[in-house]
Enzyme design. Structure first.
Site, short mmCIF file in Angstrom:
data_model
loop_
_atom_site.label_atom_id
_atom_site.label_comp_id
_atom_site.label_asym_id
_atom_site.label_seq_id
_atom_site.Cartn_x
_atom_site.Cartn_y
_atom_site.Cartn_z
N ARG A 27 0.83 -1.20 0.00
CA ARG A 27 0.00 0.00 0.00
C ARG A 27 0.87 1.26 0.00
O ARG A 27 0.49 2.29 0.58
CB ARG A 27 -0.96 -0.02 1.20
CG ARG A 27 -2.38 0.44 0.83
CD ARG A 27 -3.34 0.41 2.00
NE ARG A 27 -3.74 -0.93 2.36
CZ ARG A 27 -3.97 -1.35 3.61
NH1 ARG A 27 -3.80 -0.54 4.63
NH2 ARG A 27 -4.36 -2.58 3.83
N ARG A 31 -3.09 6.62 1.23
CA ARG A 31 -3.65 7.81 1.88
C ARG A 31 -2.69 8.52 2.82
O ARG A 31 -2.95 9.65 3.22
CB ARG A 31 -4.93 7.44 2.63
CG ARG A 31 -6.07 7.09 1.70
CD ARG A 31 -7.32 6.66 2.44
NE ARG A 31 -7.14 5.36 3.09
CZ ARG A 31 -8.08 4.75 3.81
NH1 ARG A 31 -9.25 5.33 3.98
NH2 ARG A 31 -7.85 3.57 4.36
N ARG A 40 -6.52 11.52 -5.67
CA ARG A 40 -7.79 10.82 -5.45
C ARG A 40 -8.96 11.79 -5.49
O ARG A 40 -10.02 11.49 -6.06
CB ARG A 40 -7.76 10.06 -4.12
CG ARG A 40 -9.07 9.34 -3.83
CD ARG A 40 -8.94 8.33 -2.72
NE ARG A 40 -10.25 7.90 -2.26
CZ ARG A 40 -10.46 6.87 -1.45
NH1 ARG A 40 -9.43 6.17 -1.01
NH2 ARG A 40 -11.66 6.55 -1.07
N ASP A 77 -7.02 -2.46 -7.19
CA ASP A 77 -7.68 -3.02 -6.02
C ASP A 77 -7.87 -4.51 -6.26
O ASP A 77 -8.02 -4.94 -7.41
CB ASP A 77 -9.03 -2.34 -5.79
CG ASP A 77 -9.61 -2.70 -4.43
OD1 ASP A 77 -10.46 -3.61 -4.36
OD2 ASP A 77 -9.20 -2.11 -3.41
N TYR A 154 -15.29 -11.83 -0.13
CA TYR A 154 -16.01 -10.58 -0.40
C TYR A 154 -17.25 -10.82 -1.26
O TYR A 154 -18.30 -10.20 -1.04
CB TYR A 154 -15.08 -9.60 -1.13
CG TYR A 154 -14.06 -8.94 -0.25
CD1 TYR A 154 -14.42 -7.90 0.62
CD2 TYR A 154 -12.73 -9.33 -0.28
CE1 TYR A 154 -13.48 -7.28 1.43
CE2 TYR A 154 -11.78 -8.71 0.54
CZ TYR A 154 -12.16 -7.69 1.39
OH TYR A 154 -11.23 -7.08 2.19
#
Length: 354
Positions: A27, A31, A40, A77, A154
């Site tokens: 990652r 962020r 973003r 992703d 998921y």
């Protein structure tokens, strides 16, 4: 395609000599970087960012412009594959991913097809091609996918979960339906990863985020079996070089020997196992990637440096180690602390080589 200027990451994965231990961060485009947050915002949403090859390339390169990392990882992703299967993926603020059409029955599984990587997933391949062009041989590019079990979790739950009630109910009550789902997802992941290699990915990583929630028997039957199937079906050489494959099961420290037997080149380790023990168990067979607790990056640069030193000493001399975190970098980490981490790995690892 340009000649690689820094191939230490690929060499370490193949246990070839290097002059220092290469490092990247799961990652790493994320962020915690103000420049990522700005891009973003410009993209409009997380999935819009993933689906715009130019912007995906921009955020892939941001951490490399800031830190001397030894690899880039495709910005994407793990849920792109189930999204391309038509399950209606959206990301809600504070809630994470949600599928409007979860897979709960044999009929739901029967409706799933294997997406065309250059069709429904072309935006990912265009991102890989764009990133390879813009990297211009600076460092290798890692392509990736979620593992079949993780993606299925998921897909069946309809999003993230704390209890995994739907997916475990299917596993125990309707194992044949679960195997049918995993078989389809494994075929989709194999095609997807091979297309990434064809587009320019130079190493591959399979993220088995939820493998650690399974019993040992169920892990082997429902997670590892399908990862092994994928490894067997991957393109392992491109542009005259081997394409190394890394398997990472979060919480998978008990199963390292089984994972190493799949034919992968390296195992990703989380922080719940010491790297020295992992090396004693499987280090003659595979390289190891990891495994500092990401929360160490909240601590002072001096403390980060001490932790890096301890992990390097635990691994010991020789190649076959790619330094990384045991999971993705947290969003509230100071970028200066990530810089201190990378610098410490490069400086302190040199005495272990040569």
């Amino acid at each position: 395609m340009s000649e690689l200027k820094n191939d230490r990451f690929l060499r370490a994965l193949l246990k070839q000599p290097v002059d220092y231990t290469p490092v990247w961060m799961m990652r790493q485009a994320g962020r915690y970087l103000p420049e990522y947050r700005a891009t973003r915002t410009k993209a409009g949403s997380f999935m819009d960012l993933c689906k715009n090859p130019e912007l995906a390339c921009e955020v892939t390169l941001q951490p490399l412009d800031r830190f001397p990392l030894d690899a880039a990882i495709l910005f994407s992703d793990i849920l792109t594959v189930p999204d391309a299967m038509g399950l209606g993926l959206s990301f809600t603020q504070g809630e994470g991913p949600v599928f409007s059409k979860p897979v709960r029955s044999a009929q739901d599984v029967a409706r799933l097809g294997v997406p065309d990587p250059e069709g429904e997933l072309r935006y990912v391949m265009d991102a890989v091609r764009t990133i390879r062009r813009e990297l211009d041989g600076r460092v290798p590019l890692i392509g990736f996918s979620g593992s079949p079990w993780t993606l299925a979790t998921y897909m069946v739950e309809g999003g993230g979960s704390k209890e995994y009630s739907y997916v475990k109910k299917m596993l125990y009550d309707a194992p044949q339906v679960m195997h049918s789902l995993l078989e389809t997802v494994a075929r989709a992941v194999t095609a997807y990863l091979n297309a990434q290699v064809a587009a320019g990915a130079q190493a591959l990583m399979i993220f088995d985020t939820w493998g650690g929630i399974l019993t040992p028997r169920d892990y082997r039957n429902f997670s590892l079996h399908y990862m092994a199937q994928i490894v067997a079906g991957l393109t392992r050489e491109a542009q005259g070089r081997k394409v190394p494959v890394i398997l990472f099961t979060k919480g998978g420290g008990a199963w390292l020997e089984d994972m190493a037997a799949t034919g992968c080149d390296a195992l990703g380790l989380d922080w719940t196992i010491t790297i020295g023990e992992a090396r004693r168990r499987v280090g003659s067979k595979v390289a190891l990637q990891g495994n500092m607790d990401p929360s160490v990056l909240y601590a002072s640069p001096q403390r980060i440096r001490e932790e890096v030193a301890a992990i390097l000493a635990d691994y010991g001399k020789g190649s076959g180690h790619v330094f990384n975190l045991g999971h993705g970098i947290h969003q509230h980490v100071e970028p200066e602390h990530a810089a201190a981490f990378v610098a410490a790995v490069h400086e302190l690892s040199r005495p272990y080589h040569g």
